[in-house]
Scaffold this motif. Sequence first.
Motif, mmCIF file in Angstrom:
data_model
loop_
_atom_site.group_PDB
_atom_site.id
_atom_site.type_symbol
_atom_site.label_atom_id
_atom_site.label_comp_id
_atom_site.label_asym_id
_atom_site.label_seq_id
_atom_site.Cartn_x
_atom_site.Cartn_y
_atom_site.Cartn_z
ATOM 1 N N ILE A 120 -23.264 28.908 -19.907
ATOM 2 C CA ILE A 120 -21.878 28.460 -19.789
ATOM 3 C C ILE A 120 -21.352 28.769 -18.391
ATOM 4 O O ILE A 120 -21.428 29.901 -17.918
ATOM 5 N N ILE A 121 -20.819 27.746 -17.735
ATOM 6 C CA ILE A 121 -20.291 27.911 -16.375
ATOM 7 C C ILE A 121 -18.803 28.216 -16.412
ATOM 8 O O ILE A 121 -18.326 29.148 -15.770
ATOM 9 N N THR A 122 -18.069 27.432 -17.201
ATOM 10 C CA THR A 122 -16.630 27.646 -17.267
ATOM 11 C C THR A 122 -16.098 27.096 -18.575
ATOM 12 O O THR A 122 -16.761 26.298 -19.257
ATOM 13 N N ILE A 123 -14.880 27.505 -18.913
ATOM 14 C CA ILE A 123 -14.192 27.035 -20.115
ATOM 15 C C ILE A 123 -12.827 26.510 -19.686
ATOM 16 O O ILE A 123 -12.090 27.188 -18.974
ATOM 17 N N ASP A 124 -12.503 25.307 -20.109
ATOM 18 C CA ASP A 124 -11.246 24.688 -19.713
ATOM 19 C C ASP A 124 -10.523 24.184 -20.960
ATOM 20 O O ASP A 124 -11.083 24.140 -22.057
ATOM 21 N N VAL A 125 -9.288 23.788 -20.783
ATOM 22 C CA VAL A 125 -8.496 23.231 -21.878
ATOM 23 C C VAL A 125 -8.225 21.763 -21.575
ATOM 24 O O VAL A 125 -7.622 21.434 -20.553
ATOM 25 N N GLY A 126 -8.686 20.894 -22.455
ATOM 26 C CA GLY A 126 -8.411 19.477 -22.319
ATOM 27 C C GLY A 126 -9.363 18.759 -21.388
ATOM 28 O O GLY A 126 -9.820 19.305 -20.388
ATOM 29 N N ALA A 127 -9.686 17.536 -21.752
ATOM 30 C CA ALA A 127 -10.503 16.661 -20.916
ATOM 31 C C ALA A 127 -9.902 15.266 -20.973
ATOM 32 O O ALA A 127 -9.460 14.800 -22.023
ATOM 33 N N GLY A 128 -9.889 14.622 -19.871
ATOM 34 C CA GLY A 128 -9.333 13.280 -19.875
ATOM 35 C C GLY A 128 -9.302 12.667 -18.488
ATOM 36 O O GLY A 128 -9.407 13.383 -17.493
ATOM 37 N N PRO A 129 -9.153 11.358 -18.445
ATOM 38 C CA PRO A 129 -9.176 10.449 -19.606
ATOM 39 C C PRO A 129 -10.573 10.331 -20.213
ATOM 40 O O PRO A 129 -11.569 10.436 -19.500
ATOM 41 N N VAL A 130 -10.608 10.139 -21.533
ATOM 42 C CA VAL A 130 -11.873 10.100 -22.269
ATOM 43 C C VAL A 130 -12.011 8.743 -22.946
ATOM 44 O O VAL A 130 -11.067 8.258 -23.573
ATOM 45 N N PHE A 131 -13.198 8.151 -22.818
ATOM 46 C CA PHE A 131 -13.492 6.877 -23.473
ATOM 47 C C PHE A 131 -14.394 7.122 -24.668
ATOM 48 O O PHE A 131 -15.473 7.706 -24.542
ATOM 49 N N GLN A 138 -14.893 7.235 -34.266
ATOM 50 C CA GLN A 138 -15.282 8.555 -33.787
ATOM 51 C C GLN A 138 -14.251 9.632 -34.112
ATOM 52 O O GLN A 138 -14.426 10.788 -33.733
ATOM 53 N N ARG A 139 -13.212 9.256 -34.843
ATOM 54 C CA ARG A 139 -12.195 10.220 -35.267
ATOM 55 C C ARG A 139 -12.269 10.504 -36.758
ATOM 56 O O ARG A 139 -11.473 11.291 -37.265
ATOM 57 N N VAL A 140 -13.166 9.845 -37.470
ATOM 58 C CA VAL A 140 -13.247 10.006 -38.923
ATOM 59 C C VAL A 140 -13.946 11.311 -39.256
ATOM 60 O O VAL A 140 -15.059 11.564 -38.795
ATOM 61 N N GLY A 141 -13.308 12.124 -40.069
ATOM 62 C CA GLY A 141 -13.853 13.435 -40.414
ATOM 63 C C GLY A 141 -13.566 14.429 -39.316
ATOM 64 O O GLY A 141 -12.687 15.291 -39.421
ATOM 65 N N THR A 142 -14.315 14.335 -38.252
ATOM 66 C CA THR A 142 -14.089 15.085 -37.020
ATOM 67 C C THR A 142 -14.281 14.135 -35.851
ATOM 68 O O THR A 142 -14.763 13.011 -36.024
ATOM 69 N N TYR A 143 -13.914 14.578 -34.673
ATOM 70 C CA TYR A 143 -14.323 13.841 -33.462
ATOM 71 C C TYR A 143 -15.813 14.131 -33.274
ATOM 72 O O TYR A 143 -16.233 15.295 -33.218
ATOM 73 N N THR A 159 -11.906 18.852 -34.240
ATOM 74 C CA THR A 159 -10.981 18.182 -35.150
ATOM 75 C C THR A 159 -9.738 17.678 -34.420
ATOM 76 O O THR A 159 -8.888 17.041 -35.037
ATOM 77 N N GLN A 160 -9.637 17.960 -33.123
ATOM 78 C CA GLN A 160 -8.496 17.560 -32.311
ATOM 79 C C GLN A 160 -8.946 16.584 -31.230
ATOM 80 O O GLN A 160 -10.128 16.536 -30.878
ATOM 81 N N PRO A 161 -8.026 15.803 -30.660
ATOM 82 C CA PRO A 161 -8.387 14.925 -29.546
ATOM 83 C C PRO A 161 -8.942 15.734 -28.369
ATOM 84 O O PRO A 161 -8.563 16.895 -28.182
ATOM 85 N N PRO A 162 -9.839 15.149 -27.575
ATOM 86 C CA PRO A 162 -10.428 15.881 -26.443
ATOM 87 C C PRO A 162 -9.389 16.480 -25.501
ATOM 88 O O PRO A 162 -9.619 17.544 -24.916
ATOM 89 N N GLY A 163 -8.241 15.843 -25.349
ATOM 90 C CA GLY A 163 -7.209 16.367 -24.472
ATOM 91 C C GLY A 163 -6.594 17.660 -24.952
ATOM 92 O O GLY A 163 -5.932 18.365 -24.180
ATOM 93 N N GLU A 164 -6.806 18.015 -26.237
ATOM 94 C CA GLU A 164 -6.249 19.240 -26.804
ATOM 95 C C GLU A 164 -7.325 20.274 -27.128
ATOM 96 O O GLU A 164 -7.017 21.308 -27.725
ATOM 97 N N CYS A 165 -8.557 20.001 -26.740
ATOM 98 C CA CYS A 165 -9.677 20.873 -27.112
ATOM 99 C C CYS A 165 -9.996 21.890 -26.027
ATOM 100 O O CYS A 165 -9.602 21.747 -24.857
ATOM 101 N N LEU A 177 -14.515 21.575 -28.349
ATOM 102 C CA LEU A 177 -14.369 22.383 -29.547
ATOM 103 C C LEU A 177 -12.887 22.584 -29.848
ATOM 104 O O LEU A 177 -12.056 22.542 -28.941
ATOM 105 N N SER A 178 -12.585 22.845 -31.113
ATOM 106 C CA SER A 178 -11.183 23.079 -31.491
ATOM 107 C C SER A 178 -11.086 24.231 -32.487
ATOM 108 O O SER A 178 -10.780 24.011 -33.659
ATOM 109 N N PRO A 179 -11.345 25.466 -32.051
ATOM 110 C CA PRO A 179 -11.226 26.612 -32.965
ATOM 111 C C PRO A 179 -9.778 26.859 -33.377
ATOM 112 O O PRO A 179 -8.839 26.453 -32.680
ATOM 113 N N GLU A 180 -9.610 27.532 -34.501
ATOM 114 C CA GLU A 180 -8.273 27.785 -35.044
ATOM 115 C C GLU A 180 -7.392 28.555 -34.054
ATOM 116 O O GLU A 180 -6.233 28.225 -33.845
ATOM 117 N N ASP A 181 -7.947 29.603 -33.463
ATOM 118 C CA ASP A 181 -7.211 30.435 -32.511
ATOM 119 C C ASP A 181 -7.934 30.363 -31.164
ATOM 120 O O ASP A 181 -8.816 31.172 -30.884
#
Length: 321
Positions: A120-131, A138-143, A159-165, A177-181
């Motif tokens: 792992i190099i780095t951890i960030d919040v959100g990715a976009g724009p995403v196609f 690709q949103r059914v059940g989970t992303y 379970t969340q859009p890539p911009g919120e992961c 990823l979209s962990p609870e906390d």
Amino acid sequence: MTSNVCSRGKRRGARHATMRHWKPRSAHGRWMALGLLILALGGVTLAVVDLIRRLSGSPETWQIDIGALGWLLLLIGSLLAALWSAHRLMSALTLTYDIDRNGLYIRWAGNQVIIPLDRIITIDVGAGPVFLPFGPFQRVGTYWGRAFTGEAPLYLYATQPPGECLIIYTADAAYALSPEDPDAFVQDLEQRRSLGATKVLQPSLEHSRVFHYAFWRDRTVLALVLAAMMINLLAFGLVAVAYPSLAPLVEMRFDATGELAELRPRHQTLFLPLAAFGLSLLNTTAGLALYRSLPLGARLLQGASVIVQLLFLVAVVQILW
């Protein structure tokens, strides 16, 4: 005092050495999967009821026509949709993120992605724009699946859009990823990274053996299975179109010289595509069992299914016309 400090350090090290489980955030994707599953099962029910009605009574009164073919296609499509929706629902209900000192493990429906912590190099919040190449599916059940960002490949396990992961970056890819906390998840991951690995891991994707992913992801196998299915449906279609105009007795058997040997009731023309379907189903089942140990043998079985379907199709054409 020293002994107390040492004991606390040992307890802290033991706590971080054990694996911790993290659940994803709750989202509406699972309800989408459940809704699609219910609709698909409704389609299966309607198709089965109508086909039973058409095939009730004596064979001479069976209602075989283009409408019956339509209900058959609805049955097949609904069954496939139900299986896919059920799998997406299972993926949503079983998605978890596990962390130990060596790696991050993403698990769902018996599958597992392993991301070594030292990669792992780095951890960030959100990715976009995403196609999303498959759009809303690709949103059914989970992303799920792969998304495109113009940079490294982005694999979706959220379970969340890539911009919120949370986006986990390695040298070769990125993972949403979209962990609870999220804050506690990142803190736990960084603490375990600082402790250092006790085992060397390699990035990998391990598929569940239950669903035979390797078999269905083989392009040759998939192409042959689809080809056999399409030829079989064509044979059913030809019978359905010609059936209403067939005489009560049709020419079903020929001798070695090509002369007529026997007349049979017209409903027996249905047995040809049914027999071909049964043989293809048998070959597919055998291929599933054989693929892990002998992939070439599994491919040859599917190729044999295509040949069998073609032979039965020729027989149907000869009988009908």
